[in-house]
Design a protein around this motif. Structure first.
Motif, PDB file in Angstrom:
ATOM      1  N   PHE A   3       1.053  -0.972  -0.067  1.00  0.00           N
ATOM      2  CA  PHE A   3       0.126   0.029  -0.038  1.00  0.00           C
ATOM      3  C   PHE A   3       1.272   1.352   0.335  1.00  0.00           C
ATOM      4  O   PHE A   3       0.808   2.313   0.356  1.00  0.00           O
ATOM      5  N   SER A  45      -0.675  -5.873   5.374  1.00  0.00           N
ATOM      6  CA  SER A  45      -0.434  -5.089   4.294  1.00  0.00           C
ATOM      7  C   SER A  45       1.688  -4.272   5.122  1.00  0.00           C
ATOM      8  O   SER A  45       1.312  -4.762   6.127  1.00  0.00           O
ATOM      9  N   SER A  48       3.490  -0.773   4.502  1.00  0.00           N
ATOM     10  CA  SER A  48       3.166   1.314   4.645  1.00  0.00           C
ATOM     11  C   SER A  48       3.672   2.207   4.591  1.00  0.00           C
ATOM     12  O   SER A  48       4.582   1.861   6.006  1.00  0.00           O
ATOM     13  N   CYS A  84     -10.149   1.596   6.640  1.00  0.00           N
ATOM     14  CA  CYS A  84     -10.683   1.900   4.927  1.00  0.00           C
ATOM     15  C   CYS A  84     -10.051   0.711   4.020  1.00  0.00           C
ATOM     16  O   CYS A  84     -10.900   1.022   2.933  1.00  0.00           O
ATOM     17  N   ARG A  85      -9.132   0.332   3.997  1.00  0.00           N
ATOM     18  CA  ARG A  85      -8.642  -1.087   3.180  1.00  0.00           C
ATOM     19  C   ARG A  85      -8.413  -2.607   3.871  1.00  0.00           C
ATOM     20  O   ARG A  85      -8.214  -3.057   3.178  1.00  0.00           O
TER      21      ARG A  85
END
Length: 230
Positions: A3, A45, A48, A84-85
């Motif tokens: 991300f 992730s 990030s 949100c992801r």
């Protein structure tokens, strides 16, 4: 999953936003919403970025250009970014991309802070450099390795140097081996940004892998080309 640079934090970093479809001929901004449906599996992730990256006058532009969107700078922003992801856990590291050697080092403290406040969901990678001119900054970063949640180191040759140990002078060799030894002792990986140019060749890292890869965890990011996105 990667991300990188997709944080889209605008409005002073207080809210996350995304562009909506044009309405009445105008582009509007909508607050980004947390995901309400799952992916059927946990999402992690491993790359990030956090922290604000100041604009820079790249290519002699009249106005400074932001090479990356601002990353989360508080635990609240990071939590919302993850929600949100659909991210369950993430590995964070300093935002970077402007030609200032000190810049990503300044965000190491933020990485440590967010790991401390992450309630087990946030791990961190500290920024280090094999360039002798950054020895003092790198040694300071290495003192943070035993902070809670720190699980990796991050390096790049974007601002100079080479990953090929055949081309290192003695000072460069000693600093790299100090970094590598610290990583070995803690059994943590080093993330190498492999694309100082869009068409960079991953073979530049082969000699390093041959010499150190048997007992050093090496993560090659972008696989040699900055335009790849992975």
């Amino acid at each position: 999953m990667c991300f990188m640079h997709h944080h889209n934090l605008l409005g002073g970093g207080n809210k996350q936003w995304k562009h909506s479809a044009p309405s009445a001929g105008e582009n509007e901004l909508q607050e980004e919403k947390p995901l309400t449906m799952g992916f059927g599996r946990k999402v992690y992730s491993v790359h990030s970025h956090v922290g604000v990256l100041e604009p820079w006058p790249f290519y002699e532009s009249e106005e400074p250009i932001s090479p990356a969107d601002p990353g989360p700078s508080t635990s609240e922003e990071l939590t919302r970014f993850m929600e949100c992801r659909g991210i369950e856990k993430c590995l964070i590291m300093p935002n970077y991309g402007i030609p200032v050697q000190e810049q990503p080092f300044q965000l190491n403290k933020l990485v440590v802070q967010l790991c401390r406040e992450g309630k087990g969901r946030v791990a961190g990678a500290l920024w280090v450099s094999g360039l002798p001119q950054n020895r003092e900054l790198t040694e300071k970063a290495l003192t943070m390795l035993d902070e809670p949640g720190i699980r990796a180191l991050k390096m790049s040759y974007l601002l100079g140097g080479t990953p090929d140990p055949r081309k290192w002078d003695e000072a460069t060799l000693q600093l790299h081996e100090k970094i590598f030894n610290e990583a070995r002792e803690r059994n943590i990986p080093i993330h190498f940004h492999t694309s100082p140019g869009g068409n960079s060749d991953i073979t530049n890292f082969f000699e390093m892998i041959k010499r150190y890869g048997k007992d050093l965890k090496i993560h090659l990011v972008h696989m040699g080309g900055g335009v790849s996105g992975f």
